[in-house]
Design an enzyme around this catalytic site. Structure first.
Site, short mmCIF file in Angstrom:
data_model
loop_
_atom_site.label_atom_id
_atom_site.label_comp_id
_atom_site.label_asym_id
_atom_site.label_seq_id
_atom_site.Cartn_x
_atom_site.Cartn_y
_atom_site.Cartn_z
N PRO A 21 0.83 -1.21 0.00
CA PRO A 21 0.00 0.00 0.00
C PRO A 21 0.86 1.26 0.00
CG PRO A 21 0.04 -1.00 2.20
CD PRO A 21 0.76 -1.95 1.28
N MET A 22 0.56 2.19 -0.90
CA MET A 22 1.27 3.47 -0.95
C MET A 22 0.24 4.58 -1.14
SD MET A 22 4.56 2.54 -3.36
CE MET A 22 3.60 1.60 -4.55
N ALA A 23 0.24 5.52 -0.21
CA ALA A 23 -0.73 6.62 -0.29
C ALA A 23 -0.51 7.41 -1.58
CB ALA A 23 -0.57 7.54 0.92
N CYS A 105 3.66 2.97 8.45
CA CYS A 105 3.87 4.25 7.77
C CYS A 105 4.70 5.18 8.64
CB CYS A 105 2.54 4.91 7.45
SG CYS A 105 2.74 6.49 6.61
N ASN A 205 9.36 -6.68 3.26
CA ASN A 205 9.18 -5.43 2.53
C ASN A 205 10.44 -4.58 2.68
OD1 ASN A 205 7.01 -2.52 3.01
ND2 ASN A 205 7.92 -3.28 1.15
N GLY A 206 10.80 -3.91 1.58
CA GLY A 206 11.93 -2.99 1.64
C GLY A 206 13.00 -3.30 0.62
N ASP A 207 13.16 -2.40 -0.37
CA ASP A 207 14.24 -2.45 -1.34
C ASP A 207 14.18 -3.64 -2.31
OD1 ASP A 207 15.08 -0.27 0.05
OD2 ASP A 207 16.90 -1.16 0.88
N ARG A 230 7.86 1.00 -4.08
CA ARG A 230 8.36 2.01 -5.01
C ARG A 230 8.84 1.42 -6.34
NH1 ARG A 230 12.54 4.72 -1.11
NH2 ARG A 230 12.53 2.59 -0.30
#
Length: 337
Positions: A21-23, A105, A205-207, A230
């Site tokens: 999820p990304m705002a 977040c 999660n992450g990179d 991202r």
């Protein structure tokens, strides 16, 4: 060969790659596109637990799941157990099939209200929120956390155990602490420790920005899936690339320029239709910028497309740009749109 799927409640999730999820990014058009391009699960952008904002245009768009592929996972954020429980019920009544709680977040706007990853400072409150939400709805509840609040306060394992005891169905862990925001590099040892201690599915999660990195992180952590955030911006086909690599050990070829054009034009149409012309054109600009970011003409393309005020102009300029690339000629970018 490891299992290629897992369950969240009654839902079988495959492949083992999830849109994080990304705002402002993982809206319905992007979730539908990511699912079509291979994501096993797509989590909605964060919705507020404050009922005063549920009827705003922004919240109505965020809670629109009509025609979205199942299972529909909706993320909520907040700090008051009873309010979070009401928000979970409201979203389930409006189509959510999985409720995801945001304690990951790092945004100041969210953390200053003690929501998001700030909650990790108060394990007793975490337990009350999780109990309230799990008991409020009959759908699976998942949780997203970070490794801790600060480098010397990595309490992900303690929070994870609280979550499993509360009946959380799956847990996502971002390999950074709150104070790192998105800087530095993600560490996976804490995630591996959490996975080893739990019996529920755990996601790393992450990179994770390539098929090879996804495979490496899954092997290193033992996790059930990776979250892509991202790295999916402007590259939604990363989901099928990772899924293919995990299944076969082989890399898919890059999408052709023609396919990128078709994906992008389809995405623009969906954004214009979903938000209406004015908002759709504005929201599409950042997606166009992400799609173009690896191309040499990127800055010129962005400058022109950002001036397009109508859906027709945006579609026309984008189509012409990609048609020129397909034809093997340098796109002629007009001085203004």
């Amino acid at each position: 060969m490891a299992d290629t799927s897992f369950h969240i409640g009654p839902y079988q999730i495959a492949p083992r790659v999830i849109l994080a999820p990304m705002a402002g990014v993982t809206d319905k058009p992007f979730r539908v596109l990511s699912k079509r391009l291979g994501a096993g699960l797509c989590v909605s952008e964060m919705t507020t637990s404050d009922p005063r904002f549920w009827n705003t245009a922004k919240s109505r768009h965020r809670m629109d799941h009509d025609g979205e592929p199942a299972p529909i996972s909706v993320q909520i954020a907040g700090t008051v157990p009873e309010v979070m429980a009401d928000a979970a019920r409201y979203n389930v009544d409006h189509g959510a099939q999985i409720i995801d709680i945001n304690m990951g977040c790092p945004a100041k706007k969210v953390c200053n209200a003690w929501a998001g990853s700030a909650l990790m400072r108060d394990e007793a409150l975490v337990a009350r929120i999780l109990d309230a939400v799990v008991n409020a709805v009959d759908v699976p509840v998942t949780l997203k956390i970070r490794t801790g609040w600060a480098a010397d306060q990595r309490n992900a394992l303690a929070i994870a155990k609280v979550a499993q005891s509360a009946g959380i169905a799956a847990l996502a862990v971002h390999g950074r602490t709150r104070d790192q925001q998105y800087t530095g590099t993600a560490e996976y040892d804490t995630i591996a420790e959490v996975k080893a201690a739990l019996s529920i599915p755990v996601f790393a999660n992450g990179d994770v920005d390539s098929p090879q990195k996804a495979a490496e992180v899954l092997a290193r952590t033992g996790c059930d899936a990776v979250l892509i955030g991202r790295a999916a911006q402007g590259r939604p086909w990363i989901f099928r690339e990772i899924a293919h690599y995990l299944a076969s050990g082989e890399l898919l070829p890059e999408p052709t320029v023609q396919e990128v054009r078709d994906v992008l034009i389809g995405h623009l149409h969906h954004l214009h239709e979903f938000y209406g012309e004015v908002s759709g054109v504005r929201i599409a600009r950042k997606h166009l910028g992400w799609y173009a970011k690896d191309r040499p003409e990127n800055q010129a393309f962005r400058a022109v497309v950002n001036r397009a005020e109508t859906a027709q102009a945006q579609l026309h300029l984008t189509g012409e740009y990609f048609d020129a690339l397909i034809a093997g000629v340098t796109p002629e970018l007009p001085a203004a749109a």
